[in-house]
Every structure is written in C-alpha cells, then in structure tokens.
Design an enzyme around this catalytic site. Structure first.
Site, PDB file in Angstrom:
ATOM      1  N   LYS A   4       0.823  -1.216   0.000  1.00 54.17           N
ATOM      2  CA  LYS A   4       0.000   0.000   0.000  1.00 54.17           C
ATOM      3  C   LYS A   4       0.862   1.273   0.000  1.00 54.17           C
ATOM      4  CE  LYS A   4      -4.059  -2.125   2.194  1.00 54.17           C
ATOM      5  NZ  LYS A   4      -5.021  -2.041   3.329  1.00 54.17           N
ATOM      6  N   TYR A  40     -12.525  -2.097  -3.999  1.00 56.22           N
ATOM      7  CA  TYR A  40     -13.077  -2.137  -2.641  1.00 56.22           C
ATOM      8  C   TYR A  40     -14.605  -2.045  -2.618  1.00 56.22           C
ATOM      9  CZ  TYR A  40      -8.493  -1.928  -0.361  1.00 56.22           C
ATOM     10  OH  TYR A  40      -7.226  -2.206   0.100  1.00 56.22           O
ATOM     11  N   PHE A  42     -15.600   3.817   6.475  1.00 59.08           N
ATOM     12  CA  PHE A  42     -14.222   4.157   6.107  1.00 59.08           C
ATOM     13  C   PHE A  42     -13.971   4.112   4.603  1.00 59.08           C
ATOM     14  CE2 PHE A  42     -14.129  -0.434   7.328  1.00 59.08           C
ATOM     15  CZ  PHE A  42     -13.645  -0.995   6.148  1.00 59.08           C
ATOM     16  N   ARG A  95      -2.162 -14.215   4.790  1.00 67.29           N
ATOM     17  CA  ARG A  95      -2.905 -13.568   5.875  1.00 67.29           C
ATOM     18  C   ARG A  95      -2.115 -13.684   7.190  1.00 67.29           C
ATOM     19  NH1 ARG A  95      -7.091 -10.231   4.323  1.00 67.29           N
ATOM     20  NH2 ARG A  95      -7.917 -10.455   6.424  1.00 67.29           N
ATOM     21  N   THR A 143      -5.569  -6.596  10.867  1.00 66.97           N
ATOM     22  CA  THR A 143      -5.851  -5.328  10.173  1.00 66.97           C
ATOM     23  C   THR A 143      -5.350  -4.141  10.980  1.00 66.97           C
ATOM     24  OG1 THR A 143      -7.877  -6.375   9.345  1.00 66.97           O
ATOM     25  CG2 THR A 143      -7.697  -3.980   9.073  1.00 66.97           C
ATOM     26  N   ARG A 154       2.414  -6.168   9.378  1.00 64.29           N
ATOM     27  CA  ARG A 154       1.712  -5.008   9.939  1.00 64.29           C
ATOM     28  C   ARG A 154       2.289  -4.606  11.295  1.00 64.29           C
ATOM     29  NH1 ARG A 154      -4.206  -6.871   7.647  1.00 64.29           N
ATOM     30  NH2 ARG A 154      -4.238  -5.514   5.804  1.00 64.29           N
ATOM     31  N   ASN A 191      -2.064   0.403   6.639  1.00 68.02           N
ATOM     32  CA  ASN A 191      -1.546  -0.826   7.249  1.00 68.02           C
ATOM     33  C   ASN A 191      -0.689  -1.654   6.285  1.00 68.02           C
ATOM     34  OD1 ASN A 191      -3.614  -1.755   5.672  1.00 68.02           O
ATOM     35  ND2 ASN A 191      -4.793  -2.688   7.328  1.00 68.02           N
ATOM     36  N   HIS A 215      -2.310  -5.339   1.555  1.00 67.10           N
ATOM     37  CA  HIS A 215      -3.590  -6.019   1.353  1.00 67.10           C
ATOM     38  C   HIS A 215      -3.298  -7.458   1.004  1.00 67.10           C
ATOM     39  CE1 HIS A 215      -7.451  -7.230  -0.374  1.00 67.10           C
ATOM     40  NE2 HIS A 215      -6.726  -7.774  -1.340  1.00 67.10           N
ATOM     41  N   GLU A 237      -9.470 -10.892  -7.721  1.00 64.58           N
ATOM     42  CA  GLU A 237      -8.546  -9.757  -7.536  1.00 64.58           C
ATOM     43  C   GLU A 237      -7.343  -9.859  -8.474  1.00 64.58           C
ATOM     44  OE1 GLU A 237      -7.807  -9.703  -3.287  1.00 64.58           O
ATOM     45  OE2 GLU A 237      -9.862  -9.059  -2.864  1.00 64.58           O
TER      46      GLU A 237
HETATM   47  P1  RTP Z   1      -7.102  -5.961   3.340  1.00 67.39           P
HETATM   48  O1  RTP Z   1      -8.469  -6.193   2.740  1.00 67.39           O
HETATM   49  O2  RTP Z   1      -6.511  -4.628   2.979  1.00 67.39           O
HETATM   50  O3  RTP Z   1      -6.161  -7.093   3.123  1.00 67.39           O
HETATM   51  O4  RTP Z   1      -7.248  -5.879   4.922  1.00 67.39           O
HETATM   52  P2  RTP Z   1      -8.213  -6.637   5.879  1.00 67.39           P
HETATM   53  O5  RTP Z   1      -8.917  -7.754   5.167  1.00 67.39           O
HETATM   54  O6  RTP Z   1      -7.389  -6.963   7.080  1.00 67.39           O
HETATM   55  O7  RTP Z   1      -9.245  -5.499   6.242  1.00 67.39           O
HETATM   56  P3  RTP Z   1     -10.709  -5.180   5.652  1.00 67.39           P
HETATM   57  O8  RTP Z   1     -11.686  -5.300   6.766  1.00 67.39           O
HETATM   58  O9  RTP Z   1     -10.959  -5.942   4.394  1.00 67.39           O
HETATM   59  O10 RTP Z   1     -10.566  -3.633   5.316  1.00 67.39           O
HETATM   60  C1  RTP Z   1      -9.924  -3.226   4.143  1.00 67.39           C
HETATM   61  C2  RTP Z   1      -8.985  -2.099   4.455  1.00 67.39           C
HETATM   62  O11 RTP Z   1      -9.723  -0.952   4.838  1.00 67.39           O
HETATM   63  C3  RTP Z   1      -8.962  -0.185   5.771  1.00 67.39           C
HETATM   64  N1  RTP Z   1      -9.726  -0.059   7.008  1.00 67.39           N
HETATM   65  N2  RTP Z   1      -9.860   1.074   7.636  1.00 67.39           N
HETATM   66  N3  RTP Z   1     -10.605   3.096   9.464  1.00 67.39           N
HETATM   67  C4  RTP Z   1     -10.977   1.846   9.700  1.00 67.39           C
HETATM   68  O12 RTP Z   1     -11.631   1.521  10.653  1.00 67.39           O
HETATM   69  C5  RTP Z   1     -10.610   0.835   8.718  1.00 67.39           C
HETATM   70  N4  RTP Z   1     -10.943  -0.437   8.752  1.00 67.39           N
HETATM   71  C6  RTP Z   1     -10.372  -1.011   7.660  1.00 67.39           C
HETATM   72  C7  RTP Z   1      -7.656  -0.912   5.993  1.00 67.39           C
HETATM   73  O13 RTP Z   1      -6.690  -0.390   5.078  1.00 67.39           O
HETATM   74  C8  RTP Z   1      -8.027  -2.327   5.635  1.00 67.39           C
HETATM   75  O14 RTP Z   1      -6.892  -3.081   5.304  1.00 67.39           O
HETATM   76 MG    MG Z   2     -10.001  -7.493   3.328  1.00 68.87          MG
END
Ligand code: RTP
Ligand code: MG
Length: 140
Positions: free
Chosen positions: A11, A51, A59, A87, A93, A104, A114, A117, A128
């Site tokens: 990222k 997304y 967010f 993962r 996250t 992370r 973070n 992805h 993807e």
């Molecule tokens: P990713 O999709 O990026 O691999 O991460 P993830 O599964 O761990 O997290 P996900 O719930 O899918 O959220 C996607 C990305 O959105 C951002 N985020 N911001 N401000 C917030 O509360 C918040 N929550 C998530 C993060 O960049 C997250 O990786």
């Molecule tokens: Mg995700």
C-alpha cells in the site's frame, strides 16, 4: 496442501517509506513466491471497484483516497495454501493487534495505513488477480 495463488498489494504508506523490498522479503521468508509484480498508481475508479464490497462502510471514502495517494505494488503470490500463509504473515488489520513478526506489526502506521492487502479467500484471490493482471503477466 496444494500450491495456490493469492493477490497482494503493497500500500502507499509502505511504498512512500521505500519498504517495497522489506515487505517482499517478509512474504518470501513466509514461503511465498512473487510470480507477478507491478508498481502502479491506482485510479479512483479502480480503487472504488476493487473495494466495492466495502462501499457501505464508514471508512470507504477515506480508504479509496488513501489507496490513490501514492504508488502501490500489486503482486501475485504463489505457495502452499497461499491465502492463509499470506494472511498469517500480514497480521491483524489493526497493527495494535498484530502479532510479533508480522508485516503489519513491523511496518503499519494505522488501521488504514496498514502497509499491505491480501485476499481473504481463494475465490476473491482469483477475482482480484484478474482485476490487475492478464494471464500472460503471471510467470509461475
Ligand atoms: P485488506 O483487505 O486490505 O487485506 O485488509 P483486511 O482484510 O485486514 O481489512 P478489511 O476489513 O478488508 O478492510 C480493508 C482495508 O480498509 C482499511 N480499514 N480502515 N478506518 C478503519 O476503521 C478501517 N478499517 C479497515 C484498511 O486499510 C483495511 O486493510
Ligand atoms: Mg479485506
């Protein structure tokens, strides 16, 4: 366990701090192999499409702005149980909850910035990968 593929993004917070190699080294140390890689600047439309599952989340707009704020490195990773292996090395996250030794924990700045992805299922990995790569760009 079979060799499978997953999709990864380094990222903008990580590319900005010149951590492309450091992040990639952790992926490789975790047994994953980079079989496709390119540095791109995502368009707003590309980031919104990528997304789309999060578009009702509070967010969403901040996330899209962040993802287009600088270059990203999109990668296809190959390895044993690649989705789960990726993962695991990524960590939670929220970096405050990420385990020691994860990407992370080492590099993330915040829950949003973070550093990486990674696809969350084999089905999503396929979608993807196809979103960013043509089959001939992936060399296993
Ligand atoms: P990713 O999709 O990026 O691999 O991460 P993830 O599964 O761990 O997290 P996900 O719930 O899918 O959220 C996607 C990305 O959105 C951002 N985020 N911001 N401000 C917030 O509360 C918040 N929550 C998530 C993060 O960049 C997250 O990786
Ligand atoms: Mg995700």
């Amino acid at each position: 366990m079979a060799t499978t593929r997953t999709f990864s993004i380094i990222k903008p917070d990580a590319t900005r701090r010149n951590l492309t190699g450091a992040v990639t080294a952790k992926l490789e140390e975790a047994g994953l192999r980079v079989v496709a890689s390119k540095r791109i600047r995502m368009t707003k439309e590309q980031a919104e499409g990528f997304y789309a599952v999060h578009k009702e989340r509070p967010f969403f707009n901040d996330l899209v702005s962040f993802m287009i704020s600088g270059p990203v490195v999109v990668q296809v990773l190959e390895g044993e149980d690649a989705v789960a292996a990726n993962r695991k090395i990524m960590g939670a996250t929220n970096p405050a909850q990420a385990d020691e030794g994860t990407i992370r924990k080492a590099f993330a700045e915040s829950i949003e910035a973070n550093s990486v992805h990674g696809s969350d299922s084999a089905e999503n990995a396929e979608i993807e990968i196809a979103y960013f790569f043509k089959p001939e760009e992936i060399v296993g």
